[in-house]
Design an enzyme around this catalytic site. Sequence first.
Site, PDB file in Angstrom:
ATOM      1  N   SER A   3       0.765  -1.187  -0.074  1.00 40.60           N
ATOM      2  CA  SER A   3       0.099  -0.185  -0.024  1.00 40.60           C
ATOM      3  C   SER A   3       0.880   1.331   0.064  1.00 40.60           C
ATOM      4  CB  SER A   3      -1.051  -0.056   1.094  1.00 40.60           C
ATOM      5  OG  SER A   3      -1.634   1.225   1.538  1.00 40.60           O
ATOM      6  N   TYR A   9      -2.108  -1.553  10.480  1.00 38.08           N
ATOM      7  CA  TYR A   9      -2.438  -1.788   9.022  1.00 38.08           C
ATOM      8  C   TYR A   9      -1.129  -1.342   8.286  1.00 38.08           C
ATOM      9  CZ  TYR A   9      -3.909  -1.431   4.114  1.00 38.08           C
ATOM     10  OH  TYR A   9      -4.080  -1.814   2.860  1.00 38.08           O
TER      11      TYR A   9
END
Length: 249
Positions: free
Chosen positions: A138, A151
């Site tokens: 990401s 995360y």
Amino acid sequence: MHLTGNTILITGGGSGIGRALAEALHRLDNQVIIAGRRLGHLEATLAANPGMRAIQLDVDDPRSIETATATLLAEHPRLNVLINNAGIMQIDHLGEALDDALLVSTVTTNLLGPIRMTSALIEHLKRQEQATVINVSSVLAFVPLAVAGVYCATKAAIHSYTQSLRYRLKDSSVQVMEIAPPWVQTDLLNSNDEPRAMPLAPFIEQTMAALATADEEVLVDIAKPLRNNVGPNETPFITQFNDLFLNPQ
């Protein structure tokens, strides 16, 4: 990466980015196998894409990985592409006591899952004439979003792991790539209608074009400024990024 003639396993392939990637690769005459925990999502994806295959797999469970790997290699001995896409994103508050279940589930799914899947298949992949491992990280690996700190930490770890894996396999037949998506309109954090997120269709279109190049990191245009931010003076940018997210007005 060659985009045709592959046998591809995509974890988390029943929804979101995973399903969209699976469908795009399926249309290019690849044998695509989607994997995931939710049988209903897998069945719906298969119904919409005749010829695609599926296998139930819980990347949190080493025994499930072991069982699924044995089945995959028996039924698909030409498997040559692994896309580690399965992941979860949960809101947290690192400035307070963390819920341990949130911590463990996020780290297990997002970090241990891809490492275990790759470990289970790597010897098979090295025996293929051409093979590829693609890890989905990401842009938040490079510019963390503080409301999902665990995360973001797992995605930063996946980026680091991918670099080490690439080095270890540099003299093998296995190419190692990383897709670092921006915020995309998917079920993740209920973002399907989020105007600040990138629509899924153009994200997949740009990602597929990048996969066809020699680039080791697959970045859509909107993700590049965030990827390029890393450096010793990154804190002001990260502060501004988080302020804008929390106070978009």
